[in-house]
Scaffold this active site. Structure first.
Site, PDB file in Angstrom:
ATOM      1  N   GLU A 145     -11.467   4.220  -0.969  1.00 27.04           N
ATOM      2  CA  GLU A 145     -11.867   4.519   0.408  1.00 27.04           C
ATOM      3  C   GLU A 145     -12.708   5.788   0.500  1.00 27.04           C
ATOM      4  O   GLU A 145     -12.383   6.819  -0.072  1.00 27.04           O
ATOM      5  CB  GLU A 145     -10.641   4.633   1.338  1.00 27.04           C
ATOM      6  N   ASP A 195       0.831  -1.205   0.000  1.00 27.31           N
ATOM      7  CA  ASP A 195       0.000   0.000   0.000  1.00 27.31           C
ATOM      8  C   ASP A 195       0.866   1.256   0.000  1.00 27.31           C
ATOM      9  O   ASP A 195       0.453   2.303   0.499  1.00 27.31           O
ATOM     10  CB  ASP A 195      -0.921  -0.015   1.226  1.00 27.31           C
ATOM     11  N   LYS A 250       2.713   3.556  -5.648  1.00 26.60           N
ATOM     12  CA  LYS A 250       2.151   2.551  -6.567  1.00 26.60           C
ATOM     13  C   LYS A 250       3.163   2.067  -7.610  1.00 26.60           C
ATOM     14  O   LYS A 250       3.076   0.934  -8.054  1.00 26.60           O
ATOM     15  CB  LYS A 250       0.882   3.092  -7.241  1.00 26.60           C
ATOM     16  N   ASP A 296      -3.292  -3.022  -2.476  1.00 29.08           N
ATOM     17  CA  ASP A 296      -4.344  -2.007  -2.503  1.00 29.08           C
ATOM     18  C   ASP A 296      -4.215  -1.154  -3.768  1.00 29.08           C
ATOM     19  O   ASP A 296      -3.139  -1.068  -4.378  1.00 29.08           O
ATOM     20  CB  ASP A 296      -4.239  -1.106  -1.261  1.00 29.08           C
ATOM     21  N   ASN A 297      -5.314  -0.529  -4.196  1.00 30.89           N
ATOM     22  CA  ASN A 297      -5.303   0.509  -5.238  1.00 30.89           C
ATOM     23  C   ASN A 297      -4.920   0.044  -6.629  1.00 30.89           C
ATOM     24  O   ASN A 297      -4.335   0.824  -7.405  1.00 30.89           O
ATOM     25  CB  ASN A 297      -4.357   1.649  -4.845  1.00 30.89           C
TER      26      ASN A 297
HETATM   27  C1  LIG Z   1       9.083   3.284  -1.885  1.00 28.03           C
HETATM   28  N1  LIG Z   1       9.320   2.701  -0.610  1.00 28.03           N
HETATM   29  C2  LIG Z   1       8.693   3.063   0.518  1.00 28.03           C
HETATM   30  N2  LIG Z   1       9.187   2.611   1.698  1.00 28.03           N
HETATM   31  C3  LIG Z   1       8.583   2.961   2.857  1.00 28.03           C
HETATM   32  N3  LIG Z   1       7.502   3.761   2.934  1.00 28.03           N
HETATM   33  C4  LIG Z   1       7.001   4.233   1.777  1.00 28.03           C
HETATM   34  C5  LIG Z   1       7.547   3.908   0.525  1.00 28.03           C
HETATM   35  N4  LIG Z   1       6.812   4.505  -0.435  1.00 28.03           N
HETATM   36  C6  LIG Z   1       5.839   5.199   0.185  1.00 28.03           C
HETATM   37  N5  LIG Z   1       5.944   5.038   1.521  1.00 28.03           N
HETATM   38  C7  LIG Z   1       5.050   5.574   2.544  1.00 28.03           C
HETATM   39  O1  LIG Z   1       3.800   4.933   2.351  1.00 28.03           O
HETATM   40  C8  LIG Z   1       2.745   5.912   2.300  1.00 28.03           C
HETATM   41  C9  LIG Z   1       2.352   6.136   0.876  1.00 28.03           C
HETATM   42  C10 LIG Z   1       1.282   5.559   0.355  1.00 28.03           C
HETATM   43  C11 LIG Z   1       0.932   5.798  -1.091  1.00 28.03           C
HETATM   44  N6  LIG Z   1      -0.501   5.608  -1.252  1.00 28.03           N
HETATM   45  C12 LIG Z   1      -1.143   6.313  -2.170  1.00 28.03           C
HETATM   46  O2  LIG Z   1      -0.561   7.093  -2.923  1.00 28.03           O
HETATM   47  C13 LIG Z   1      -2.614   6.166  -2.224  1.00 28.03           C
HETATM   48  C14 LIG Z   1      -3.327   7.129  -2.946  1.00 28.03           C
HETATM   49  C15 LIG Z   1      -4.721   7.069  -3.029  1.00 28.03           C
HETATM   50  C16 LIG Z   1      -5.449   8.080  -3.791  1.00 28.03           C
HETATM   51  C17 LIG Z   1      -6.506   7.715  -4.614  1.00 28.03           C
HETATM   52  C18 LIG Z   1      -7.201   8.689  -5.355  1.00 28.03           C
HETATM   53  C19 LIG Z   1      -6.845  10.013  -5.249  1.00 28.03           C
HETATM   54  F1  LIG Z   1      -7.514  10.952  -5.926  1.00 28.03           F
HETATM   55  C20 LIG Z   1      -5.786  10.385  -4.414  1.00 28.03           C
HETATM   56  C21 LIG Z   1      -5.088   9.419  -3.696  1.00 28.03           C
HETATM   57  C22 LIG Z   1      -5.419   6.044  -2.359  1.00 28.03           C
HETATM   58  C23 LIG Z   1      -4.695   5.080  -1.640  1.00 28.03           C
HETATM   59  O3  LIG Z   1      -5.333   4.079  -0.990  1.00 28.03           O
HETATM   60  C24 LIG Z   1      -3.309   5.129  -1.579  1.00 28.03           C
HETATM   61  O4  LIG Z   1      -2.657   4.140  -0.887  1.00 28.03           O
HETATM   62  C25 LIG Z   1       3.335   7.160   2.899  1.00 28.03           C
HETATM   63  O5  LIG Z   1       3.228   7.104   4.307  1.00 28.03           O
HETATM   64  C26 LIG Z   1       4.791   7.069   2.446  1.00 28.03           C
HETATM   65  O6  LIG Z   1       5.662   7.799   3.277  1.00 28.03           O
HETATM   66 MG   LIG Z   2      -4.002   2.489  -0.468  1.00 23.45          MG
END
Ligand SMILES: CNc1ncnc2c1ncn2[C@@H]1O[C@H](/C=C/CNC(=O)c2cc(-c3ccc(F)cc3)cc(O)c2O)[C@@H](O)[C@H]1O
Ligand SMILES: [Mg+2]
Length: 214
Positions: free
Chosen positions: A199, A141, A144, A169-170
């Site tokens: 969500e 999650d 992406k 997810d997603n």
């Molecule tokens: C790349 N390696 C990584 N290692 C450790 N942590 C990481 C990470 N990448 C991202 N993260 C962390 O995970 C989280 C990121 C999640 C990314 N999720 C999304 O972009 C997302 C985005 C949407 C979304 C859907 C529609 C919309 F209009 C806007 C957003 C819905 C979701 O359910 C999502 O999960 C943050 O806390 C970030 O700091």
């Molecule tokens: Mg998600």
């Protein structure tokens, strides 16, 4: 001074949820995100699908990529057997700090190991650092465009065994096209799509459940 969205989510948990009651923490976040301010938690609708997969797999070892505020971390950990361990990776220090407090409020700190760092750096270290052989369940999650490279990395690091489950997810919104293409066409996986909604909205989204065949 302005608070962040994760800080506002934590405040809603501390105001509305009961300490030591994970389901009340989940409910408090869902109420806040549905009625006050949208946030990218897996949410209640997809959360029920997540619950059913966790219950079915009954995993001893779980890896979560992307903790954010800890909503799915708490949701998963609340369903794990007593000896089970959940490792969750989060590279944003602010998000990690909030997630730790949400996890603590739920009373699940002893089941959850939150590692502050990037999946690409930590996946190769999990065996040696945490004495993990393989993961029974992985919940993807995070960013992406990292689902596919991190899945290949988990394969290469021998973190998946015959029967390991990947739940992503997603896969529709925002979408993970390269991951879907790979996982649905690879002879090493058997995949199933669980149609749902983004969500707290009416937009389509869903979870992809994939069994690693070894
Ligand atoms: C790349 N390696 C990584 N290692 C450790 N942590 C990481 C990470 N990448 C991202 N993260 C962390 O995970 C989280 C990121 C999640 C990314 N999720 C999304 O972009 C997302 C985005 C949407 C979304 C859907 C529609 C919309 F209009 C806007 C957003 C819905 C979701 O359910 C999502 O999960 C943050 O806390 C970030 O700091
Ligand atoms: Mg998600």
């Amino acid at each position: 001074t302005q608070t962040t969205r994760p800080q506002r989510i934590l405040a809603a948990v501390q105001k509305n949820a009961t300490r030591g009651d994970p389901r009340s923490v989940v409910k408090a976040i869902d109420q806040f995100c549905r009625h006050k301010e949208w946030a990218m938690n897996v949410g209640d609708e997809k959360g029920c699908i997540l619950d059913s997969v966790v219950t079915e797999v009954n995993p001893a070892t779980v890896l979560e990529l992307g903790t954010y505020c800890g909503y799915s971390t708490v949701r998963i950990a609340s369903l794990l057997p007593s000896h089970a361990k959940l490792i969750t990776l989060e590279f944003d220090p602010g998000n990690a700090a909030i997630a730790r407090q949400v996890i603590a409020w739920a009373g699940l700190a002893d089941k959850i190991q939150l590692v502050e760092g990037a999946s690409g750096d930590w996946i190769p270290k999990l065996k040696e650092k945490f004495g993990i052989e393989t993961f029974d369940l992985v919940f993807l999650d995070h960013w992406k465009d990292r689902y596919l490279p991190d899945t290949k990395l988990m394969e290469e690091c021998g973190l998946l065994r015959k029967g390991s489950i990947l739940l992503a997810d997603n896969v529709i919104c925002p979408g993970t096209p390269d991951y879907l293409e790979y996982i649905r066409n690879s002879p090493r996986y058997k995949s199933q799509y669980f149609k749902s909604h983004l969500e707290y909205t009416k937009a389509e989204d869903g979870l992809e459940k994939s069994v690693f065949l070894g």
